[in-house]
Design a protein around this motif. Structure first.
Motif, PDB file in Angstrom:
ATOM      1  N   ALA A  68       0.808  -1.218   0.000  1.00  0.00           N
ATOM      2  CA  ALA A  68       0.000   0.000   0.000  1.00  0.00           C
ATOM      3  C   ALA A  68       0.847   1.276   0.000  1.00  0.00           C
ATOM      4  O   ALA A  68       0.299   2.371  -0.142  1.00  0.00           O
ATOM      5  N   CYS A  69       2.160   1.139   0.152  1.00  0.00           N
ATOM      6  CA  CYS A  69       3.041   2.312   0.182  1.00  0.00           C
ATOM      7  C   CYS A  69       3.138   2.965  -1.203  1.00  0.00           C
ATOM      8  O   CYS A  69       3.383   2.279  -2.193  1.00  0.00           O
ATOM      9  N   THR A  70       2.972   4.268  -1.238  1.00  0.00           N
ATOM     10  CA  THR A  70       3.132   5.013  -2.491  1.00  0.00           C
ATOM     11  C   THR A  70       4.408   5.846  -2.474  1.00  0.00           C
ATOM     12  O   THR A  70       4.771   6.430  -3.490  1.00  0.00           O
ATOM     13  N   GLU A  71       5.055   5.925  -1.327  1.00  0.00           N
ATOM     14  CA  GLU A  71       6.298   6.679  -1.183  1.00  0.00           C
ATOM     15  C   GLU A  71       7.414   5.741  -0.747  1.00  0.00           C
ATOM     16  O   GLU A  71       7.204   4.892   0.124  1.00  0.00           O
ATOM     17  N   ILE A  72       8.604   5.896  -1.323  1.00  0.00           N
ATOM     18  CA  ILE A  72       9.748   5.058  -0.960  1.00  0.00           C
ATOM     19  C   ILE A  72      10.147   5.294   0.496  1.00  0.00           C
ATOM     20  O   ILE A  72      10.634   4.399   1.168  1.00  0.00           O
ATOM     21  N   ARG A  73       9.894   6.522   0.997  1.00  0.00           N
ATOM     22  CA  ARG A  73      10.198   6.800   2.407  1.00  0.00           C
ATOM     23  C   ARG A  73       9.409   5.887   3.326  1.00  0.00           C
ATOM     24  O   ARG A  73       9.951   5.305   4.274  1.00  0.00           O
ATOM     25  N   ASP A  74       8.110   5.745   3.045  1.00  0.00           N
ATOM     26  CA  ASP A  74       7.250   4.939   3.907  1.00  0.00           C
ATOM     27  C   ASP A  74       7.617   3.459   3.828  1.00  0.00           C
ATOM     28  O   ASP A  74       7.540   2.740   4.823  1.00  0.00           O
ATOM     29  N   LEU A  75       8.027   3.016   2.661  1.00  0.00           N
ATOM     30  CA  LEU A  75       8.454   1.625   2.506  1.00  0.00           C
ATOM     31  C   LEU A  75       9.714   1.360   3.317  1.00  0.00           C
ATOM     32  O   LEU A  75       9.821   0.339   4.014  1.00  0.00           O
ATOM     33  N   ALA A  76      10.673   2.286   3.251  1.00  0.00           N
ATOM     34  CA  ALA A  76      11.911   2.159   4.029  1.00  0.00           C
ATOM     35  C   ALA A  76      11.623   2.215   5.524  1.00  0.00           C
ATOM     36  O   ALA A  76      12.222   1.487   6.321  1.00  0.00           O
ATOM     37  N   LEU A  77      10.656   3.065   5.894  1.00  0.00           N
ATOM     38  CA  LEU A  77      10.283   3.227   7.295  1.00  0.00           C
ATOM     39  C   LEU A  77       9.688   1.942   7.861  1.00  0.00           C
ATOM     40  O   LEU A  77      10.056   1.482   8.939  1.00  0.00           O
ATOM     41  N   ILE A  78       8.772   1.360   7.110  1.00  0.00           N
ATOM     42  CA  ILE A  78       8.145   0.101   7.544  1.00  0.00           C
ATOM     43  C   ILE A  78       9.179  -1.017   7.630  1.00  0.00           C
ATOM     44  O   ILE A  78       9.202  -1.798   8.587  1.00  0.00           O
ATOM     45  N   MET A 106       7.664  14.749   4.286  1.00  0.00           N
ATOM     46  CA  MET A 106       7.580  14.767   2.828  1.00  0.00           C
ATOM     47  C   MET A 106       7.581  16.190   2.273  1.00  0.00           C
ATOM     48  O   MET A 106       8.067  16.434   1.171  1.00  0.00           O
ATOM     49  N   LEU A 107       7.042  17.125   3.030  1.00  0.00           N
ATOM     50  CA  LEU A 107       6.927  18.500   2.564  1.00  0.00           C
ATOM     51  C   LEU A 107       8.092  19.356   3.043  1.00  0.00           C
ATOM     52  O   LEU A 107       8.640  19.135   4.122  1.00  0.00           O
ATOM     53  N   ALA A 108       8.468  20.341   2.224  1.00  0.00           N
ATOM     54  CA  ALA A 108       9.505  21.309   2.599  1.00  0.00           C
ATOM     55  C   ALA A 108       9.046  22.059   3.852  1.00  0.00           C
ATOM     56  O   ALA A 108       7.855  22.287   4.023  1.00  0.00           O
ATOM     57  N   PRO A 109       9.952  22.409   4.762  1.00  0.00           N
ATOM     58  CA  PRO A 109      11.422  22.332   4.652  1.00  0.00           C
ATOM     59  C   PRO A 109      12.026  20.977   5.054  1.00  0.00           C
ATOM     60  O   PRO A 109      13.199  20.925   5.398  1.00  0.00           O
ATOM     61  N   HIS A 110      11.247  19.904   5.000  1.00  0.00           N
ATOM     62  CA  HIS A 110      11.741  18.550   5.270  1.00  0.00           C
ATOM     63  C   HIS A 110      12.405  18.447   6.645  1.00  0.00           C
ATOM     64  O   HIS A 110      13.582  18.112   6.769  1.00  0.00           O
ATOM     65  N   ASN A 111      11.606  18.736   7.662  1.00  0.00           N
ATOM     66  CA  ASN A 111      12.098  18.630   9.036  1.00  0.00           C
ATOM     67  C   ASN A 111      12.175  17.176   9.469  1.00  0.00           C
ATOM     68  O   ASN A 111      11.554  16.298   8.858  1.00  0.00           O
ATOM     69  N   ARG A 112      12.944  16.942  10.528  1.00  0.00           N
ATOM     70  CA  ARG A 112      13.046  15.587  11.084  1.00  0.00           C
ATOM     71  C   ARG A 112      11.658  15.054  11.402  1.00  0.00           C
ATOM     72  O   ARG A 112      10.833  15.749  12.002  1.00  0.00           O
ATOM     73  N   LEU A 113      11.405  13.829  11.002  1.00  0.00           N
ATOM     74  CA  LEU A 113      10.114  13.196  11.265  1.00  0.00           C
ATOM     75  C   LEU A 113       9.994  12.927  12.763  1.00  0.00           C
ATOM     76  O   LEU A 113      10.915  12.425  13.389  1.00  0.00           O
ATOM     77  N   GLU A 114       8.844  13.267  13.327  1.00  0.00           N
ATOM     78  CA  GLU A 114       8.595  13.039  14.743  1.00  0.00           C
ATOM     79  C   GLU A 114       7.720  11.801  14.926  1.00  0.00           C
ATOM     80  O   GLU A 114       7.177  11.260  13.960  1.00  0.00           O
ATOM     81  N   ILE A 115       7.577  11.372  16.179  1.00  0.00           N
ATOM     82  CA  ILE A 115       6.781  10.180  16.471  1.00  0.00           C
ATOM     83  C   ILE A 115       5.362  10.320  15.909  1.00  0.00           C
ATOM     84  O   ILE A 115       4.833   9.393  15.292  1.00  0.00           O
ATOM     85  N   SER A 116       4.766  11.485  16.104  1.00  0.00           N
ATOM     86  CA  SER A 116       3.396  11.704  15.604  1.00  0.00           C
ATOM     87  C   SER A 116       3.341  11.586  14.085  1.00  0.00           C
ATOM     88  O   SER A 116       2.358  11.085  13.528  1.00  0.00           O
ATOM     89  N   GLY A 117       4.408  12.026  13.405  1.00  0.00           N
ATOM     90  CA  GLY A 117       4.461  11.934  11.951  1.00  0.00           C
ATOM     91  C   GLY A 117       4.509  10.494  11.472  1.00  0.00           C
ATOM     92  O   GLY A 117       3.873  10.140  10.466  1.00  0.00           O
ATOM     93  N   VAL A 118       5.258   9.661  12.183  1.00  0.00           N
ATOM     94  CA  VAL A 118       5.336   8.237  11.850  1.00  0.00           C
ATOM     95  C   VAL A 118       3.970   7.587  12.055  1.00  0.00           C
ATOM     96  O   VAL A 118       3.497   6.814  11.214  1.00  0.00           O
ATOM     97  N   GLU A 119       3.332   7.906  13.187  1.00  0.00           N
ATOM     98  CA  GLU A 119       2.031   7.317  13.495  1.00  0.00           C
ATOM     99  C   GLU A 119       0.978   7.704  12.447  1.00  0.00           C
ATOM    100  O   GLU A 119       0.184   6.863  12.019  1.00  0.00           O
ATOM    101  N   ALA A 176       1.558   8.600   9.302  1.00  0.00           N
ATOM    102  CA  ALA A 176       1.892   7.947   8.033  1.00  0.00           C
ATOM    103  C   ALA A 176       1.455   6.481   8.032  1.00  0.00           C
ATOM    104  O   ALA A 176       0.835   6.009   7.069  1.00  0.00           O
ATOM    105  N   LEU A 177       1.734   5.779   9.117  1.00  0.00           N
ATOM    106  CA  LEU A 177       1.375   4.359   9.208  1.00  0.00           C
ATOM    107  C   LEU A 177      -0.140   4.172   9.238  1.00  0.00           C
ATOM    108  O   LEU A 177      -0.674   3.243   8.644  1.00  0.00           O
ATOM    109  N   ARG A 178      -0.817   5.056   9.968  1.00  0.00           N
ATOM    110  CA  ARG A 178      -2.271   4.969  10.045  1.00  0.00           C
ATOM    111  C   ARG A 178      -2.906   5.203   8.694  1.00  0.00           C
ATOM    112  O   ARG A 178      -3.870   4.541   8.306  1.00  0.00           O
ATOM    113  N   LYS A 179      -2.350   6.150   7.934  1.00  0.00           N
ATOM    114  CA  LYS A 179      -2.843   6.462   6.609  1.00  0.00           C
ATOM    115  C   LYS A 179      -2.659   5.263   5.674  1.00  0.00           C
ATOM    116  O   LYS A 179      -3.548   4.903   4.890  1.00  0.00           O
TER     117      LYS A 179
END
Length: 209
Positions: free
Chosen positions: A112-122, A190-203, A205-208
């Motif tokens: 279901a991943c459409t972004e390579i970032r999310d695939l690497a994350l999982i 994913m969006l500029a300025p591309h800040n460090r992903l936080e725990i909430s951001g991971v949650e 992304a995974l929920r989506k």
């Protein structure tokens, strides 16, 4: 002074924030000085808090541990004669075994991943078993692609080495190659300025996914 003492022994900023809020709320409700607070006051406070907030036993025991640490420190520093928490026993909590994700569900997530970032994350979460809190602290320089390993900083600032598989290595390299930012973080938004992903951001992304 108490928070400074806890910081010196290695408590994280997140823990200190939790300590501050928990103790502050206690004084806000009791409106008493530290020398005037009794065991009965604390028992009533914890009981009322649990009823009003519908809090779990785990939350109440966490609060009890914070109060125990705080009043024990007050006793050691001669602010009070004896800690009123001594006679408040540990709250017995149910031990729940967390359900693990099945191989089929994991593959469905990957598909279901459409972004390579999310695939690497999982992949890195699944192959290493690291916590999300450990993942978001990682920098690109922490990854040893040659040996497929990295050192994570866990609870209590303890370091441990974890290993990932070949699939994770490939997807991580593809993700890093696709980035055009100069952030040192291993995973960024994913969006500029591309800040460090936080725990909430991971949650999120995974929920989506």
């Amino acid at each position: 002074a108490f928070l400074s003492a806890k910081k010196i022994v290695g408590c994280s900023d997140k823990t200190l924030k939790y300590y501050r809020a928990t103790i502050y709320h206690l004084f806000l409700c009791l409106q008493k000085s530290v020398r005037s607070i009794s065991t009965a006051d604390l028992r009533l406070y914890l009981s009322d808090y649990q009823s009003q907030k519908s809090s779990s036993k785990v939350t109440i025991d966490n609060m009890r541990r914070i109060f125990s640490s705080f009043f024990a420190w007050l006793e050691d520093e001669d602010y009070i004669v004896k800690s009123p928490v001594r006679r408040i026993h540990r709250v017995r909590t149910d031990i729940l075994i967390k359900e693990t994700i099945s191989d089929e569900s994991l593959e469905l997530l990957r598909d279901a991943c459409t972004e390579i970032r999310d695939l690497a994350l999982i992949d890195i979460l699944a192959s290493t078993g690291m916590r999300v809190g450990e993942l978001v602290k990682l920098n690109i320089s922490d990854i040893d692609f040659a040996h497929k390993e990295c050192v994570v900083l866990g609870k209590g600032n303890k370091q441990r080495k974890v290993y990932f598989d070949a699939k994770t290595k490939i997807h991580l390299q593809q993700y890093l190659s696709s980035r055009d930012d100069d952030n040192e973080a291993l995973f960024v938004s994913m969006l500029a300025p591309h800040n460090r992903l936080e725990i909430s951001g991971v949650e999120i992304a995974l929920r989506k996914i």
